[in-house]
Design an enzyme around this catalytic site. Structure first.
Site, PDB file in Angstrom:
ATOM      1  N   LYS A  13       0.835  -1.214   0.000  1.00  0.00           N
ATOM      2  CA  LYS A  13       0.000   0.000   0.000  1.00  0.00           C
ATOM      3  C   LYS A  13       0.870   1.264   0.000  1.00  0.00           C
ATOM      4  O   LYS A  13       0.630   2.189  -0.756  1.00  0.00           O
ATOM      5  CB  LYS A  13      -0.928   0.028   1.235  1.00  0.00           C
ATOM      6  CG  LYS A  13      -1.880  -1.151   1.332  1.00  0.00           C
ATOM      7  CD  LYS A  13      -2.878  -0.983   2.478  1.00  0.00           C
ATOM      8  CE  LYS A  13      -2.250  -0.927   3.868  1.00  0.00           C
ATOM      9  NZ  LYS A  13      -1.571  -2.173   4.265  1.00  0.00           N
ATOM     10  N   ARG A  88      -8.936   1.396   9.680  1.00  0.00           N
ATOM     11  CA  ARG A  88      -8.556   0.015   9.981  1.00  0.00           C
ATOM     12  C   ARG A  88      -9.604  -0.673  10.853  1.00  0.00           C
ATOM     13  O   ARG A  88      -9.427  -1.839  11.203  1.00  0.00           O
ATOM     14  CB  ARG A  88      -7.215   0.007  10.719  1.00  0.00           C
ATOM     15  CG  ARG A  88      -6.025  -0.316   9.825  1.00  0.00           C
ATOM     16  CD  ARG A  88      -4.798  -0.097  10.654  1.00  0.00           C
ATOM     17  NE  ARG A  88      -3.660  -0.880  10.283  1.00  0.00           N
ATOM     18  CZ  ARG A  88      -2.589  -0.377   9.669  1.00  0.00           C
ATOM     19  NH1 ARG A  88      -2.556   0.870   9.289  1.00  0.00           N
ATOM     20  NH2 ARG A  88      -1.555  -1.148   9.438  1.00  0.00           N
ATOM     21  N   ARG A 122      11.597  -7.001   4.509  1.00  0.00           N
ATOM     22  CA  ARG A 122      11.472  -5.550   4.321  1.00  0.00           C
ATOM     23  C   ARG A 122      12.500  -4.799   5.174  1.00  0.00           C
ATOM     24  O   ARG A 122      12.679  -5.096   6.345  1.00  0.00           O
ATOM     25  CB  ARG A 122      10.060  -5.113   4.709  1.00  0.00           C
ATOM     26  CG  ARG A 122       9.846  -3.617   4.601  1.00  0.00           C
ATOM     27  CD  ARG A 122       8.391  -3.259   4.479  1.00  0.00           C
ATOM     28  NE  ARG A 122       7.659  -3.353   5.730  1.00  0.00           N
ATOM     29  CZ  ARG A 122       6.369  -3.005   5.856  1.00  0.00           C
ATOM     30  NH1 ARG A 122       5.691  -2.595   4.797  1.00  0.00           N
ATOM     31  NH2 ARG A 122       5.764  -3.119   7.017  1.00  0.00           N
ATOM     32  N   ARG A 153      11.969  -2.700  10.663  1.00  0.00           N
ATOM     33  CA  ARG A 153      10.969  -2.179  11.603  1.00  0.00           C
ATOM     34  C   ARG A 153      10.732  -3.226  12.696  1.00  0.00           C
ATOM     35  O   ARG A 153      10.612  -4.409  12.398  1.00  0.00           O
ATOM     36  CB  ARG A 153       9.648  -1.924  10.855  1.00  0.00           C
ATOM     37  CG  ARG A 153       9.585  -0.578  10.214  1.00  0.00           C
ATOM     38  CD  ARG A 153       8.398  -0.417   9.301  1.00  0.00           C
ATOM     39  NE  ARG A 153       7.102  -0.781   9.857  1.00  0.00           N
ATOM     40  CZ  ARG A 153       5.936  -0.572   9.230  1.00  0.00           C
ATOM     41  NH1 ARG A 153       5.909  -0.008   8.032  1.00  0.00           N
ATOM     42  NH2 ARG A 153       4.801  -0.928   9.775  1.00  0.00           N
ATOM     43  N   ARG A 164      -0.071  -8.959  13.829  1.00  0.00           N
ATOM     44  CA  ARG A 164      -0.640  -7.969  12.900  1.00  0.00           C
ATOM     45  C   ARG A 164      -1.599  -8.644  11.917  1.00  0.00           C
ATOM     46  O   ARG A 164      -2.625  -8.076  11.555  1.00  0.00           O
ATOM     47  CB  ARG A 164       0.488  -7.243  12.147  1.00  0.00           C
ATOM     48  CG  ARG A 164       1.236  -6.257  13.047  1.00  0.00           C
ATOM     49  CD  ARG A 164       2.531  -5.807  12.425  1.00  0.00           C
ATOM     50  NE  ARG A 164       2.341  -4.884  11.324  1.00  0.00           N
ATOM     51  CZ  ARG A 164       3.291  -4.614  10.427  1.00  0.00           C
ATOM     52  NH1 ARG A 164       4.465  -5.207  10.502  1.00  0.00           N
ATOM     53  NH2 ARG A 164       3.058  -3.752   9.479  1.00  0.00           N
TER      54      ARG A 164
HETATM   55  P1  AMP Z   1       1.476   0.694   8.965  1.00  0.00           P
HETATM   56  O1  AMP Z   1       2.694   1.505   8.717  1.00  0.00           O
HETATM   57  O2  AMP Z   1       0.262   1.180   8.200  1.00  0.00           O
HETATM   58  O3  AMP Z   1       1.716  -0.793   8.783  1.00  0.00           O
HETATM   59  O4  AMP Z   1       1.094   0.910  10.506  1.00  0.00           O
HETATM   60  C1  AMP Z   1       1.981   0.521  11.541  1.00  0.00           C
HETATM   61  C2  AMP Z   1       1.234   0.441  12.843  1.00  0.00           C
HETATM   62  O5  AMP Z   1       0.692   1.728  13.179  1.00  0.00           O
HETATM   63  C3  AMP Z   1       0.032  -0.503  12.881  1.00  0.00           C
HETATM   64  O6  AMP Z   1       0.407  -1.853  13.105  1.00  0.00           O
HETATM   65  C4  AMP Z   1      -0.766   0.079  14.038  1.00  0.00           C
HETATM   66  O7  AMP Z   1      -0.194  -0.248  15.289  1.00  0.00           O
HETATM   67  C5  AMP Z   1      -0.566   1.582  13.842  1.00  0.00           C
HETATM   68  N1  AMP Z   1      -1.602   2.133  12.968  1.00  0.00           N
HETATM   69  C6  AMP Z   1      -1.440   2.672  11.720  1.00  0.00           C
HETATM   70  N2  AMP Z   1      -2.614   3.084  11.209  1.00  0.00           N
HETATM   71  C7  AMP Z   1      -3.558   2.796  12.152  1.00  0.00           C
HETATM   72  C8  AMP Z   1      -4.968   2.941  12.207  1.00  0.00           C
HETATM   73  N3  AMP Z   1      -5.659   3.458  11.180  1.00  0.00           N
HETATM   74  N4  AMP Z   1      -5.605   2.534  13.342  1.00  0.00           N
HETATM   75  C9  AMP Z   1      -4.927   2.041  14.384  1.00  0.00           C
HETATM   76  N5  AMP Z   1      -3.606   1.835  14.388  1.00  0.00           N
HETATM   77  C10 AMP Z   1      -2.908   2.210  13.279  1.00  0.00           C
END
Ligand code: AMP
Length: 210
Positions: A13, A88, A122, A153, A164
Site C-alpha cells: 500500500k 482500519r 522488508r 521495523r 498484525r
Molecule cells: P502501517 O505503517 O500502516 O503498517 O502501521 C503501523 C502500525 O501503526 C500498525 O500496526 C498500528 O499499530 C498503527 N496504525 C497505523 N494506522 C492505524 C490505524 N488506522 N488505526 C490504528 N492503528 C494504526
C-alpha cells in the site's frame, strides 16, 4: 479523487501510494508514518502509540481519527488524497464518513505466505524513509537511495507480524464488506512481486490510463 488503500500489512500500500501521489499530485496520508514520526519526536500522541505499534496492535480509534480529521483539513487535500492504512476498523470508517467523501477503495489481495515473505525481508531507511526488500539489495545493507544503513521495523519481526495478521483479519478485513455494501471496492490481486505490474493493476482499478 479521494481514495482508500485497504489491505494487509506488506501488501504494498505504501509503495503504490507514494507512486500514485506523484502521478496524481495528491498527498499520501499514511497513519503508520504519522505515528512513527510522532514516536520519533516524542509527542504525547507518539507516547500513546508506541506500545501498541511495537506489539502489532492497533492504536486507539480516537487517536487516529483525530489525526486524519485534522490532516484532511489541510489545503493540499483539496483535490484528493490517498488514505494508506486508515481506516482500519469499522468505527474509524464510520467516523471518516462524517467528514470525508470517499470515491474508491482499492482492496489489495495477497496470500499470508506472500505477506510473511515481504515483511520478513522488508528494510527501511531511517534517514530518507525509502523501503526496500533484501532480495533487491544483493547482500548490501545500505539504502540504495541515500547510502544510510537500513534497519528492520520492530513490528516486522516474526512474532509481531503474526499478531498484525490476526488483527487485520479480525478488525480490518470487515471493512471490505462495509465498503462493498457502498459500491466502492475495487479488488486487485497482487501476490506477484513485480512492483510495476502491481502498480498497473492499481491504476487500472482506478480507471487511470497506462
Ligand atoms: P502501517 O505503517 O500502516 O503498517 O502501521 C503501523 C502500525 O501503526 C500498525 O500496526 C498500528 O499499530 C498503527 N496504525 C497505523 N494506522 C492505524 C490505524 N488506522 N488505526 C490504528 N492503528 C494504526
Amino acid at each position: 479523487m479521494n481514495i482508500i488503500f485497504l489491505g494487509p500489512p506488506g501488501a504494498g500500500k505504501g509503495t503504490h501510494a507514494q507512486r500514485l501521489m506523484q502521478e496524481l499530485s495528491i498527498p499520501q496520508i499514511s497513519t503508520g508514518e504519522i505515528l512513527r514520526a510522532a514516536i520519533r519526536e516524542g509527542t504525547p500522541t507518539g507516547l500513546k502509540a508506541k506500545a501498541c505499534i511495537e506489539k502489532g496492535e492497533l492504536v486507539p480509534d480516537a487517536v487516529v481519527i483525530d489525526i486524519v480529521k485534522e490532516r484532511l483539513q489541510q489545503a493540499d487535500c483539496a483535490n484528493g488524497y490517498i488514505l494508506d492504512g486508515f481506516p482500519r476498523t469499522v468505527a474509524q470508517a464510520e467516523a471518516l464518513g462524517t467528514f470525508a467523501k470517499i470515491d474508491a477503495v482499492v482492496n489489495f489481495i495477497l496470500s499470508d505466505d506472500a505477506i510473511i515473505r515481504r515483511l520478513s525481508g522488508r528494510r527501511v531507511c531511517p534517514k530518507c524513509g525509502n523501503t526496500t526488500h533484501i532480495s533487491a539489495l544483493n547482500g548490501s545493507t545500505v539504502c540504495p537511495v541515500c547510502g544510510e544503513e537500513l534497519v528492520q521495523r520492530k513490528d516486522d519481526l516474526p512474532e509481531t507480524v503474526e499478531n498484525r495478521l490476526k488483527v487485520y483479519a479480525e478488525q480490518t478485513a470487515p471493512l471490505i464488506s462495509y465498503y462493498q455494501a457502498r459500491g466502492l471496492v475495487r479488488d486487485i490481486v497482487c501476490d506477484g512481486h513485480i512492483v510495476d505490474e502491481n502498480h498497473a493493476l492499481v491504476r487500472q482499478s482506478l480507471g487511470l490510463e497506462d
